[in-house]
Design an enzyme around this catalytic site. Structure first.
Site, PDB file in Angstrom:
ATOM      1  CG  HIS A  18       6.235  -6.348 -11.247  1.00 57.91           C
ATOM      2  ND1 HIS A  18       5.662  -5.568 -12.210  1.00 57.91           N
ATOM      3  CD2 HIS A  18       6.075  -7.576 -11.800  1.00 57.91           C
ATOM      4  CE1 HIS A  18       5.349  -6.051 -13.144  1.00 57.91           C
ATOM      5  NE2 HIS A  18       5.617  -7.404 -13.104  1.00 57.91           N
ATOM      6  CD  GLU A  56       8.335  -9.111 -15.080  1.00 60.80           C
ATOM      7  OE1 GLU A  56       8.754  -9.063 -14.031  1.00 60.80           O
ATOM      8  OE2 GLU A  56       7.289  -9.737 -15.526  1.00 60.80           O
TER       9      GLU A  56
END
Length: 334
Positions: free
Chosen positions: A38, A107
């Site tokens: 991430h 995401e």
């Protein structure tokens, strides 16, 4: 026998701590370690987000046995798939053929940073199909020129390919994603203990897949291990309340403030009902059994709290043994 893994959660620890945790996980007897990839943590309270690939390079050199996996990399916005193929091949060489490339459609939290917008789920899945196809073709060796709807590759070649091809895993959430991605991958990555996912995946797997299509299936289970149950619940609520929103919500939120707002009404009791908290091995076994009963072969535990890993490792022997007994064949009395 089932495989029990450990999660290198980049959102809650710095890179040096993650490498140390990987060494401790190998020493504790975990079969594999997955690493989140991430750009942001989910909440400001988590406080970290080092680069996963650099961290895994350090882990590859610091460990000898434990399997490694990205959980998961999105090769669709922040990374071009040709670059992901090169990274994965290099890591497979560095770790001595212990790496699995876990892929997902991403995401908004992590992918919005490149300013390319955030399309619908269907378009994100289209991009992932093209990306996985490009990566697999580059793993085949030789030059690749590719023109798709979303990606273009011009005379690319991965020069350093490992002796053992990197297995590809892809994250799924329903029938459509299973049917799209099973023909492109060897490993299913899931987040829900839904037996339908395993059935859809096996049905859609390409001919010649391992075990007649009954491939490795990897899931993840957060826990908050602590001798003080109230402290464990409080910590899980502070750091993991975001997870109760569900994937369809979590994939769309653009920043940590959005996750904080979306989880503002989540209570400690809500988190305790979803995440095993305390030092009850039986509670972890009960939660894990739902995944293994649904057809998963591998389960990676997430110990919540970057500063609470040592106590968890001290208990890991008992936890791993209990989880492995889930998949052990029963022996009839003589």
């Amino acid at each position: 026998m089932v495989s029990v893994g450990y999660t290198l959660m980049t959102e809650q620890s710095g890179p040096r701590e993650l490498v140390r945790n990987a060494v401790a996980a190998e020493r504790a007897g975990f079969d594999f370690a997955v690493c989140s990839d991430h750009y942001f943590p989910w909440l400001d309270e988590m406080g970290h987000s080092p680069n996963a690939w650099v961290t895994l390079g350090g882990v590859a050199q610091a460990t000898d046995r434990i399997g490694l996996m990205t959980y998961v990399t999105a090769p669709t916005f922040r990374y071009h798939p040709a670059v992901v193929a090169q990274q994965a091949a290099t890591l497979q060489i560095l770790c001595g053929n212990r790496f699995t490339l876990g892929l997902g459609s991403g995401e908004a939290l992590n992918e919005h940073i490149v300013g390319a917008g955030w399309p619908s789920a269907d378009l994100r899945q289209e991009r992932l199909v093209e990306a996985a196809t490009i990566i697999a073709r580059l793993f085949d060796g030789g030059y690749l020129t590719y023109q798709g709807r979303h990606f273009r590759v011009d005379s690319a070649k991965v020069w350093d390919l490992p002796v053992q091809r990197v297995p590809i895993g892809i994250a799924v959430s329903g029938q459509q994603s299973c049917e799209l991605f099973a023909p492109l991958a060897e490993v299913m990555v899931g987040i829900d203990p839904d037996p339908q996912l395993a059935r859809w995946w096996d049905t859609a797997s390409r001919p010649g897949a391992p075990d007649g299509g009954r491939a490795r299936k990897v899931a993840q289970l957060p826990i908050s291990w602590d001798s003080d149950e109230a402290a464990a619940v409080h910590r899980a609520h502070r750091l993991f309340r975001w997870s109760l929103g569900g994937w369809k919500v979590n994939a769309e939120l653009p920043g940590t403030a959005a996750f904080d707002g979306a989880s503002a009404t989540v209570r400690e009791s809500d988190v305790a009902a979803q995440i095993p908290c305390g030092n009850d091995v039986g509670a972890i076994v009960d939660a894990a059994s739902a995944f293994f009963d649904a057809g998963y072969t591998d389960l990676a535990l997430v110990q919540i709290g970057g500063d609470r890993q040592d106590e968890f490792f001290e208990a890991a022997d008992d936890i791993i043994a209990a989880l492995r007994r889930i998949g052990a064949p029963s022996v009839a009395p003589a």
